[in-house]
Design a protein around this motif. Structure first.
Motif, PDB file in Angstrom:
ATOM      1  N   ALA A 145      -3.364  -0.086  10.958  1.00  0.00           N
ATOM      2  CA  ALA A 145      -2.311   1.381  11.392  1.00  0.00           C
ATOM      3  C   ALA A 145      -2.360   2.438   9.964  1.00  0.00           C
ATOM      4  O   ALA A 145      -1.958   3.446  10.447  1.00  0.00           O
ATOM      5  CB  ALA A 145      -0.904   1.131  11.670  1.00  0.00           C
ATOM      6  N   GLN A 146      -1.915   2.060   9.039  1.00  0.00           N
ATOM      7  CA  GLN A 146      -1.843   3.136   7.449  1.00  0.00           C
ATOM      8  C   GLN A 146      -3.080   3.778   7.338  1.00  0.00           C
ATOM      9  O   GLN A 146      -2.722   5.387   8.029  1.00  0.00           O
ATOM     10  CB  GLN A 146      -1.309   2.326   6.262  1.00  0.00           C
ATOM     11  CG  GLN A 146       0.043   2.535   6.557  1.00  0.00           C
ATOM     12  CD  GLN A 146       0.296   1.355   5.274  1.00  0.00           C
ATOM     13  OE1 GLN A 146      -0.054   0.583   4.840  1.00  0.00           O
ATOM     14  NE2 GLN A 146       1.406   1.862   4.397  1.00  0.00           N
ATOM     15  N   TRP A 204       0.618  -1.365  -0.035  1.00  0.00           N
ATOM     16  CA  TRP A 204      -0.354  -0.343   0.151  1.00  0.00           C
ATOM     17  C   TRP A 204       0.750   0.699  -0.341  1.00  0.00           C
ATOM     18  O   TRP A 204       2.016   1.450   0.317  1.00  0.00           O
ATOM     19  CB  TRP A 204      -0.951  -0.275   1.297  1.00  0.00           C
ATOM     20  CG  TRP A 204      -2.053  -1.224   1.436  1.00  0.00           C
ATOM     21  CD1 TRP A 204      -2.091  -1.626   0.597  1.00  0.00           C
ATOM     22  CD2 TRP A 204      -3.213  -0.540   1.315  1.00  0.00           C
ATOM     23  NE1 TRP A 204      -3.047  -2.580   0.997  1.00  0.00           N
ATOM     24  CE2 TRP A 204      -4.368  -2.143   1.570  1.00  0.00           C
ATOM     25  CE3 TRP A 204      -3.959   0.143   2.254  1.00  0.00           C
ATOM     26  CZ2 TRP A 204      -5.296  -2.031   1.343  1.00  0.00           C
ATOM     27  CZ3 TRP A 204      -5.592   0.175   2.410  1.00  0.00           C
ATOM     28  CH2 TRP A 204      -5.861  -1.134   1.791  1.00  0.00           C
ATOM     29  N   PRO A 205       0.759   2.446  -0.398  1.00  0.00           N
ATOM     30  CA  PRO A 205       1.114   3.525  -0.320  1.00  0.00           C
ATOM     31  C   PRO A 205       2.019   4.226   0.881  1.00  0.00           C
ATOM     32  O   PRO A 205       1.159   3.156   1.406  1.00  0.00           O
ATOM     33  CB  PRO A 205      -0.293   4.443  -0.737  1.00  0.00           C
ATOM     34  CG  PRO A 205      -1.027   4.064  -1.306  1.00  0.00           C
ATOM     35  CD  PRO A 205      -0.915   2.419  -0.639  1.00  0.00           C
ATOM     36  N   ALA A 211     -11.152   2.520   9.893  1.00  0.00           N
ATOM     37  CA  ALA A 211     -10.025   1.967   9.325  1.00  0.00           C
ATOM     38  C   ALA A 211     -10.120   0.294   9.385  1.00  0.00           C
ATOM     39  O   ALA A 211      -9.963   0.000   8.447  1.00  0.00           O
ATOM     40  CB  ALA A 211      -8.656   2.454  10.529  1.00  0.00           C
ATOM     41  N   ASP A 212     -10.667  -0.025  10.243  1.00  0.00           N
ATOM     42  CA  ASP A 212     -11.153  -1.883  10.045  1.00  0.00           C
ATOM     43  C   ASP A 212     -12.587  -1.218   8.703  1.00  0.00           C
ATOM     44  O   ASP A 212     -12.112  -2.626   7.873  1.00  0.00           O
ATOM     45  CB  ASP A 212     -12.401  -1.795  10.963  1.00  0.00           C
ATOM     46  CG  ASP A 212     -10.741  -2.972  11.842  1.00  0.00           C
ATOM     47  OD1 ASP A 212      -9.735  -2.850  12.014  1.00  0.00           O
ATOM     48  OD2 ASP A 212     -11.400  -2.633  13.703  1.00  0.00           O
ATOM     49  N   ILE A 213     -13.651  -0.937   8.618  1.00  0.00           N
ATOM     50  CA  ILE A 213     -14.518  -0.849   7.324  1.00  0.00           C
ATOM     51  C   ILE A 213     -13.867  -0.682   6.425  1.00  0.00           C
ATOM     52  O   ILE A 213     -13.701  -1.412   5.626  1.00  0.00           O
ATOM     53  CB  ILE A 213     -15.472   0.460   8.465  1.00  0.00           C
ATOM     54  CG1 ILE A 213     -16.283   0.120   8.985  1.00  0.00           C
ATOM     55  CG2 ILE A 213     -16.259   0.806   7.107  1.00  0.00           C
ATOM     56  CD1 ILE A 213     -16.884   0.968   9.935  1.00  0.00           C
ATOM     57  N   VAL A 234      -3.571   8.205   8.457  1.00  0.00           N
ATOM     58  CA  VAL A 234      -4.568   8.935   6.775  1.00  0.00           C
ATOM     59  C   VAL A 234      -6.183   9.586   7.632  1.00  0.00           C
ATOM     60  O   VAL A 234      -5.935  10.975   7.478  1.00  0.00           O
ATOM     61  CB  VAL A 234      -4.863   8.245   6.123  1.00  0.00           C
ATOM     62  CG1 VAL A 234      -5.354   9.022   4.791  1.00  0.00           C
ATOM     63  CG2 VAL A 234      -3.570   7.937   5.052  1.00  0.00           C
ATOM     64  N   ILE A 235      -6.380   8.968   8.776  1.00  0.00           N
ATOM     65  CA  ILE A 235      -8.233   9.056   8.119  1.00  0.00           C
ATOM     66  C   ILE A 235      -7.599  10.232  10.385  1.00  0.00           C
ATOM     67  O   ILE A 235      -7.950  11.521  10.010  1.00  0.00           O
ATOM     68  CB  ILE A 235      -8.531   7.738   9.561  1.00  0.00           C
ATOM     69  CG1 ILE A 235      -9.549   6.752   8.427  1.00  0.00           C
ATOM     70  CG2 ILE A 235      -9.949   8.441  10.499  1.00  0.00           C
ATOM     71  CD1 ILE A 235     -10.051   5.837   9.299  1.00  0.00           C
TER      72      ILE A 235
END
Length: 206
Positions: free
Chosen positions: A143-144, A82-83, A164-166, A148-149
């Protein structure tokens, strides 16, 4: 999460380059065999023949075809990326571009032969190494996304951890399903729709 099946553990990990090359040749051959013939017909004899090794050599590395498929899935997960969050632009108005970066990488991570993806999704047995790999990557990606959030000014959600889970579940599951299924739309159309949906959720749009 299901418990691990110890019968899936590889017999040995080679310590020499020649052994590692043989092991990788078996895994590459198995991926082709499973994609071409399906899992039921993807026998260890076919895999050994495709890899140009004896069946005895194959069994030196893997006890059965279940353990081979489990290892293919582990490699598939480990190849995914992922980025880097620190490379993203968190300026106001950039949320859609940030979401697109994550979704495009998810699509790229699932660009294997769709027939092989279906086999991995539908047939892959559960080894302890697979469970550990899924857990490790899941924690990293959550965590990534959480980073961001909490950092992006355009995001408005109630609970960053739950959000984040969703997001991870939504992106991964939908990408798996789309990329493994017979295509009814282009990958570009799928990307646009998923980007729009996730962006609206993160913005808190009604």
């Amino acid at each position: 999460m299901p418990s691990a099946d110890r019968r899936l553990d590889p017999r040995r990990k080679p310590s020499q380059v020649r052994g590692e090359l043989t092991r990788e040749r078996i895994l590459t051959a198995a991926a082709h065999v499973f994609a071409e013939h399906g899992y039921a017909a993807g026998t260890t004899n076919r895999i050994a023949e495709r890899a140009r090794v004896s069946i005895g050599s194959l069994y030196q590395y893997f006890p059965n075809k279940d353990s081979i498929l489990a290892e293919i899935l582990i490699q598939h997960i480990d190849r995914g990326s992922w980025p880097d969050v620190d490379d993203l632009d968190f300026s106001p108005g950039t949320l859609q571009a940030v979401v697109r970066a994550f979704i495009r990488d998810a699509i790229d991570n699932h660009s294997d032969d769709p027939r092989l993806l279906r086999v991995m999704i539908e047939e892959a047995p559960v080894s302890q190494e697979l469970l550990d790999t899924i857990d490790r990557h899941g924690k990293l990606r959550i965590a990534q996304i959480r980073d961001v959030i909490v950092r992006h000014p355009d995001i408005h959600v109630g609970d960053p951890d739950v959000a984040a889970d969703i997001i991870l579940f939504t992106v991964e599951m939908n990408t798996h399903k789309f990329m493994a299924a017979p295509r009814t739309a282009s990958a570009e159309t799928f990307e646009e729709e998923l980007v729009a949906m996730v962006t609206r959720y993160l913005r808190g749009d009604g």
